[in-house]
Write a protein that holds these residues in place. Structure first.
Motif: not given
Length: 916
Positions: A359-363, A367-372, A605-610
């Motif tokens: 969960h930490d890695a996903v979080e 939070a870091e949209a540019a890095t993602r 990406e899924l978490a932000v999208e949905r």
């Protein structure tokens, strides 16, 4: 029908073998040398379809031909006779062999590939009756594939070995399983009981299962094995427990298996069986396997096969990936990432700290949209490093695999630099970044310098070494290419001199260079004056082939230059492959890190999208979901422009209780009960696999086992009706679920008579409450069951809201406290399109039945044990004699009584009971 080989004409190999005719026997009935060779090779590989190389085809004979013709849809012909009978024959062209192999393997067949191992010219030197030497160079089985053309890029291809230690009964037997994906190097071991074996196989979905002959023939397991695809029984020496440790240690070149941790003898047997089979199928080659990793019992969420199917985790009920949970959440951009995502979905964790690290890695990426975005863009160009490495190590790699290693190392270095710019990385990403830096930049530079921009698929095609890399190669290529221009010039001159514009100079491995003309034009070459120049070599249907002394001399010059150039290139390939193999440890770690990065970024990406949230996971028995949504149904509704109604769920223990709640869900058909049940189970799976979840808030205590009994299906092949399947699955739940389990049950008892079904559902709820003590969701149309909430303290009534409007029913899809008193079945039938006359008749019948029910209630309140007194009615007086029996029984302590005392107490109770 596909005509791969429709006529038994002699091919190029036949010509090289002293012009052997299509017949398998000679004039006096003896077996021909070619057929004798075939039968000898076939006898050494029983149970496999033999692809027997003859020129430009792989031929199959006898039963192999019949099987292949049926599976591949190609023409079955015949080739001579054997023991007085026609020999069935079919064949597939070499250039399409992978396509046909894929189809045979997909149907569970195994194939032995037999190649010509000497030049036909060498055969001729041994005499006219000699046969080209052949040998099996590869055994192709469903579980030992490495080629991209035979593999699904986004799925693992597991080989599973099963070993058993017999107990007093089959249910007491222990099983060890070992599974390998030789295309990626993954190697794991686990131990389970009989009930867990089916669940593990359902989780892994192996493409091939190997067992000992004795285990395969066991009558208790015969039906189980035969219901599985691609089960291969093997001789007992493969599963010999006495030699297992030695064989496993030898494969990894270590002194003892203790290097892999503490493994039981049963686990060693399964692991050794796996590696022994791999060595046999790879003919001595050893794929780059990771050391076997033992999976601790209970480390992952146990999900049985029925539950996986009901919840549509990996595939929808139709069998397609579309519509499954895996398809709904997959935002990975690389095949290795997709494989790791599927592994995590199939085996969610049960350790809260390990889940928190994911969960930490996903979080971080949320939070870091540019890095993602930067990481995902870079990953899109990353090749499948693990599979390229495996092919190179086992000798099946090509120039493009070397390029994949080069590109993978460079991408790993670039991504490590990107992650290094972050202020603070969570543990999982920090470990990935460290692994990415392990790749050797010098190896990448060497590969970049050696490989050309445009690469062939097969190394023997040559042309993959960059010009300027090797001076001797450049010199040989120059001579070869100059000679080719001379060939083109010679063809033009011959066409001019003969007046045959269609004349071509061609080449094959049997004749070398030759002049080819149509049959009509070729007749001119057989007569003077052209016959003095053109020497006839071969007649085919529609063409004649010739040579000339000038062409022969030129061929020798070209062959020498071309062979030298190819030899230099192949030597360079071998040298580069050896360098890659020496770095396989670091490359494997980098491949795993790249895949893990892809999964973490994809879930973010899924978490932000949905609009998914991070769930709270702990070791309690809590189960609180606020605003939960079904991840698959929500996406389908949004695609159609409709909203999904979110709902809450709280299965946490009530105050003062030591076990979770059971929700009894009532409501009409089509209201969304099954969707609600499934969505809460799926949210638990997503949370424990390390994903964010579709909810406003979620707090979940670890679930160790998940059971689902949803939907209706029969199993006619095993003699089970729909109701029998329902009962078998319910029995498995009641016999296995513990207090950490999550159980979802839908419509238990609806497949039989009303009273029978109601009785079963009633007793099931009581058992779940008193014995299993698990968290559960129980959907039903038996509204009478809601009365149990008055006597079962952890049972909670909930219903799905509906509204009636002008004679129509409106489904609100909202779950709220309370109980439904109607199922609205007739309204749903009307929506389904039943004829109006049927609907009206059903209404009349329903009205009559309801009137009778009101006149003579069924009296379910009188059921024993948990009977619920009617409101306002005085409790009936208790018979004193009966109360005395109960009191005496409660006072007994069987654990502290001798057999004689127990017998005397039984007689005393019998005497008291007689008085009542």
């Amino acid at each position: 029908m596909d005509i791969a080989r429709s006529t038994p004409l002699p091919d190029a190999a036949d010509a090289a073998e002293g012009h052997i005719t299509p017949s398998a026997t000679d004039e006096v009935g003896r077996i021909t040398p070619m057929m004798e060779q075939y039968l000898e090779i076939k006898a050494a590989h029983p149970g496999l379809i033999l692809f027997y190389r003859m020129g430009d085809f792989y031929e199959m004979f006898f039963e192999d031909a019949e099987i292949a013709a049926r599976v591949l849809g190609i023409v079955l012909t015949k080739r001579g006779k054997h023991l007085g009978r026609d020999i069935p024959m079919c064949g597939v062209p070499i250039e399409r062999a992978d396509e046909y192999l894929h189809r045979l393997i997909a149907c569970g067949h195994r194939v032995a590939v037999c190649e010509q191992t000497e030049d036909p010219a060498e055969t001729k030197k041994r005499g006219g009756k000699s046969v080209v030497r052949r040998a099996v160079v590869r055994l192709v089985t469903p579980g030992t594939l490495t080629e991209d053309t035979l593999l699904e890029a986004r799925e693992n291809n597991y080989l599973l070995a099963v070993a058993r230690a017999r107990g007093g009964s089959e249910t007491e037997s222990r099983f060890a399983i070992a599974w390998i994906d030789i295309s990626t190097g993954e190697f794991r071991i686990a131990e389970c009981d009989r009930a867990g074996l089916g669940a593990e196989i359902a989780r892994l979905e192996p493409h091939e299962i190997i067992v000992s002959d004795a285990l395969y023939a066991d009558q208790d397991l015969a039906a189980f094995w035969r219901a599985l695809p691609a089960v291969t029984p093997l001789p007992r020496d493969v599963f010999d427990g006495v030699t297992a440790e030695r064989r496993l240690a030898a494969y990894f070149a270590v002194a003892t298996s203790e290097a892999f941790g503490t493994l039981s003898r049963l686990e060693l047997t399964a692991a050794a069986g796996c590696v022994s089979y791999v060595e046999r199928t790879q003919l001595g080659q050893r794929p780059p396997l990771s050391p076997p990793l033992r999976e601790r019992s209970g480390a992952t969420l146990a999900i049985d096969q029925a539950t996986r199917i009901n919840l549509e985790l990996m595939r929808a009920l139709s069998g397609d990936r579309s519509g499954s949970l895996n398809a709904a959440i997959d935002r990975t951009v690389t095949p290795p990432g997709a494989r790791i995502l599927a592994q995590r979905l199939a085996a969610p964790l049960t350790d809260p700290p390990a889940i928190a690290r994911r969960h930490d890695a996903v979080e971080f990426f949320v939070a870091e949209a540019a890095t993602r975005g930067a990481v995902r863009d870079a990953l899109k160009a990353v090749p499948d490093l693990a599979r390229a490495l495996a092919r190179l190590v086992v000798g099946r790699g090509g120039p493009r695999d070397l390029a994949a290693i080069r590109d993978g190392i460079l991408a790993a270095q670039s991504l490590a630099a990107t992650l290094a710019q972050a202020a603070r990385l969570p543990d999982e990403l920090a470990q990935a970044a460290a692994a990415l830096r392990e790749g050797d930049p010098a190896l990448a530079r060497e590969l970049a310098a050696a490989l050309a921009d445009e690469l062939p698929l097969i190394r023997r095609d040559g042309g993959f070494v960059r010009a300027g890399y090797d001076g001797a190669l450049d010199e040989a290529r120059s001579l070869r290419d100059e000679s080719r221009r001379v060939i083109a010039s010679l063809q033009a001159r011959y066409a001019e001199e003969t007046g045959v514009r269609s004349l071509k100079i061609r080449h094959n491995n049997v004749l070398g260079y030759f002049v080819e003309a149509t049959a009509q034009n070729g007749e001119k070459f057989l007569r003077p004056p052209l016959s003095a120049t053109f020497i006839h070599r071969q007649t085919l249907a529609g063409q004649l082939r010739f040579t000339t002394s000038e062409l022969g001399a030129l061929e020798a010059k070209i062959a020498s230059a071309a062979e030298r150039a190819l030899a230099i290139e192949l030597a360079a390939f071998d040298r580069l492959t050896a360098s890659v193999a020496a770095a396989q440890g670091a490359l494997t770690c980098a491949a795993e890190a790249l895949a893990g990065l892809d999964v973490a970024a994809a879930l973010a990406e899924l978490a932000v999208e949905r609009n998914y949230v991070r769930p709270e996971i702990d070791a309690s028995l809590d189960f609180v979901i606020e605003g939960g949504r079904h991840p698959v149904v929500e996406q389908a509704l949004l695609a159609e422009g409709g909203p999904f109604i979110a709902n809450d769920c709280d299965l946490s223990p009530p105050p003062g209780a030591g076990a979770g709640r059971i929700w009894l869900l009532t409501g009409p058909n089509m209201a969304g009960k099954s969707t609600y049940l499934r969505q809460n189970a799926l949210i638990a799976i997503l949370a424990q696999m390390g994903s964010f979840v579709p909810a406003r808030r979620a707090r979940l205590g670890i679930v160790d086992r998940l059971f689902s009994r949803v939907g209706a299906a029969d199993d006619l092949a095993r003699g089970r009706s729909t109701f029998m399947v329902e009962m078998v699955e319910t029995a498995a739940i009641l016999n296995q679920a513990g207090e950490r389990a999550l159980v979802i049950l839908d419509e238990i008892g609806r497949g039989t008579a009303t009273f029978d079904g109601l009785s079963i559902a009633w007793a099931t709820i009581e058992h779940l409450h008193a014995h299993n003590r698990c968290r559960a969701l129980f959907a039903t149309h038996f509204h009478e069951l809601t009365a149990l909430a008055a006597s079962l303290p952890r049972l909670f009534n909930a219903t799905v809201k509906v509204k009636e409007w002008e004679g129509e029913v409106v489904f609100l899809h909202e779950v709220a406290p309370g109980a439904a008193d109607r199922s609205y079945g007739i309204q749903v039938a009307k929506l389904a399109g039943l004829p109006a006359a049927v609907i009206e008749r059903a209404k009349l019948v329903l009205a009559k039945l309801e009137a009778e029910e009101r006149a003579a209630p069924r009296g379910f309140e009188d059921l024993p044990l948990f009977a619920v007194a009617p409101r306002g009615a005085a409790a009936p007086s208790t018979d004193n004699a009966f109360a005395a029996v109960v009191e005496a029984l409660a006072a007994l302590n069987p654990d502290e009584m001798s057999p004689r005392e127990a017998l005397e107490a039984l007689y005393a109770l019998k005497a008291k009971a007689a008085k009542s």
